[in-house]
Design an enzyme around this catalytic site. Sequence first.
Site, mmCIF file in Angstrom:
data_model
loop_
_atom_site.group_PDB
_atom_site.id
_atom_site.type_symbol
_atom_site.label_atom_id
_atom_site.label_comp_id
_atom_site.label_asym_id
_atom_site.label_seq_id
_atom_site.Cartn_x
_atom_site.Cartn_y
_atom_site.Cartn_z
ATOM 1 C CG HIS A 1 10.588 11.606 12.388
ATOM 2 N ND1 HIS A 1 11.208 10.323 12.690
ATOM 3 C CD2 HIS A 1 10.603 12.043 13.703
ATOM 4 C CE1 HIS A 1 11.243 10.094 13.993
ATOM 5 N NE2 HIS A 1 10.804 11.332 14.609
ATOM 6 N N PRO A 2 13.642 10.579 10.306
ATOM 7 C CG PRO A 2 14.981 10.633 11.814
ATOM 8 C CD PRO A 2 14.045 11.660 11.278
ATOM 9 N N GLY B 1 5.555 21.546 11.567
ATOM 10 C CA GLY B 1 6.853 20.653 11.760
ATOM 11 C C GLY B 1 7.628 21.150 10.856
ATOM 12 C CB ALA C 1 7.918 8.936 12.479
ATOM 13 N N GLY C 2 8.659 9.248 9.098
ATOM 14 C CA GLY C 2 8.465 9.854 7.956
ATOM 15 C C GLY C 2 7.680 11.113 7.937
ATOM 16 C CG HIS D 1 -2.117 0.875 1.173
ATOM 17 N ND1 HIS D 1 -1.731 2.113 1.284
ATOM 18 C CD2 HIS D 1 -3.360 0.866 0.982
ATOM 19 C CE1 HIS D 1 -2.985 2.905 1.216
ATOM 20 N NE2 HIS D 1 -4.078 2.113 1.047
#
Lengths: 300, 300
Positions: free
Chosen positions: A168-169, A163, A171-172, A82
């Site tokens: 985020h390395p 943000g 959490a994306g 997905h």
Amino acid sequence: MARLIECVPNFSEGRDQAVVDKIAAPFSLQQGVRLLDVQTDGDHNRMVVTAIGTPREIKDAVMEAMAQAVALIDMSRHQGQHPRMGAVDVVPFIPLQESTMDEAVALSREVAREAASRFDLPVFLYERSATAPHRANLAAIRKGQFEGMAAKFQDPRWQPDFGPPRVHPSAGVTAVGARPPLVAFNVNLGTDRADIADAIAEKVRHIGGGLRYCKAMGVTLKERGQVQVSMNMTDFSRTALYQALELIRLEAGRFGVPVVGSEVVGLVPMQALIDCAAFYLGLENFRTDQVLESHLMTGL
Amino acid sequence: MARLIECVPNFSEGRDQAVVDKIAAPFSLQQGVRLLDVQTDGDHNRMVVTAIGTPREIKDAVMEAMAQAVALIDMSRHQGQHPRMGAVDVVPFIPLQESTMDEAVALSREVAREAASRFDLPVFLYERSATAPHRANLAAIRKGQFEGMAAKFQDPRWQPDFGPPRVHPSAGVTAVGARPPLVAFNVNLGTDRADIADAIAEKVRHIGGGLRYCKAMGVTLKERGQVQVSMNMTDFSRTALYQALELIRLEAGRFGVPVVGSEVVGLVPMQALIDCAAFYLGLENFRTDQVLESHLMTGL
């Protein structure tokens, strides 16, 4: 009746049951929230939570679930069929009884802002919460997926709403937004010809010139020897289920093909069915509070 | 979901608001009970309470309301257009979600027995609770009304199920029973000819050879210049609203008269409308727990 909001967050974990349980737990534990469903898919490596609650309480639950997902999911090692861009991939808020789209939008903005700050996470607002038309469609935001987001952030049109402007390395990237309830409605045809289902889907769906809040595609039901027009009704209050059905019946008539049945997949708001009953019965001046059970829908 | 019972007791007071308030109060005050409606009619000199609750709690509330009515209403001085035989004229219990007709019958028997004993009142069981076929129909029990009950009690076929075989001097006689929910459903015709509405009503109703759970009569809507087939659907789970509508449409066709609309009067169980939506949409395998709001129907 209490003001209620539905939340259907998607997280990028569908294989490790221990992680799934930790992410879903806040919805079970939170007072004022009811967890209706946790759906996992190993191929997609994704989970979808369905919960309802009062606005403050659903917010607390989803913030806690997001904290779990950010702590436990590493997108740099995530694989699945997905499309996805973040540990918390998307958080939709849906206004239900007594609450308005404006309230759902306000709630989505709060959650987006707080999540960005608390988790140091880039967050996009989408759908009715979007801050520009090109950012309304989730597929457009997610295009490129987790691996392509760093490049996408170079484009000034794709800066997050909240943000840092960097992925985020682990959490994306996350999308948060408000949208109407979505109804999965399929109409089955008395033929096995996929081209007929495709042709009818094209006429009934919005992008083909059809109904404004209808997405549709043709699907083959091999076991039944039938085909289906499979639809997402994205705002049943404006595009009713009966409109889609009757348009499909009309188009099917050109091919000499009968409509043989239909199905609703998953949950459907009561009003979507009442609208159909009222249309076909020709009901005048019907009010939802005439439904006995509407008086039983208390807070949670 | 909680097991819920609806109670729609009728009391013989529709003029003195202070008395009405005292009789209705127990339904407002009782935990686990929700008072949905209090309807009074001065001409009928009658009040109808609609309340829902869990079985124990609805019983406590109705027993207390009966105590108020027995204390405050004097049938020997009562006048009103509606047929009546007691201060507490009739107490129907209706099974709703998660509860069964058997439970409603058991509850009606408990209430009948305790009321007879506590108030020294003759009580008949009727409808699904009846102890003989000739006592199922409320109209048959009530025939003769308050003034004729003493003579009726001479007949061995008309001895009460509980309580003394003599009329209570001020509170008269009471009927208690369980029945399915009743839906008031009217279909409007595009004509002002009363004879056509009467002829159609005769064909659609049970006693005329029509549908098993349908009572119907023709009504003239003077202001609209139309006529109506006015129906009581006495068990929508067996005789659906759409069956009545489509039979009326067929019969009306013989007269060249169109169906121009319909109406539901008062409350209707959600399932009665879902059944119609499912029929006209051709829904396959639809379950009521797919209705989002079914998960919101908590206890009271």
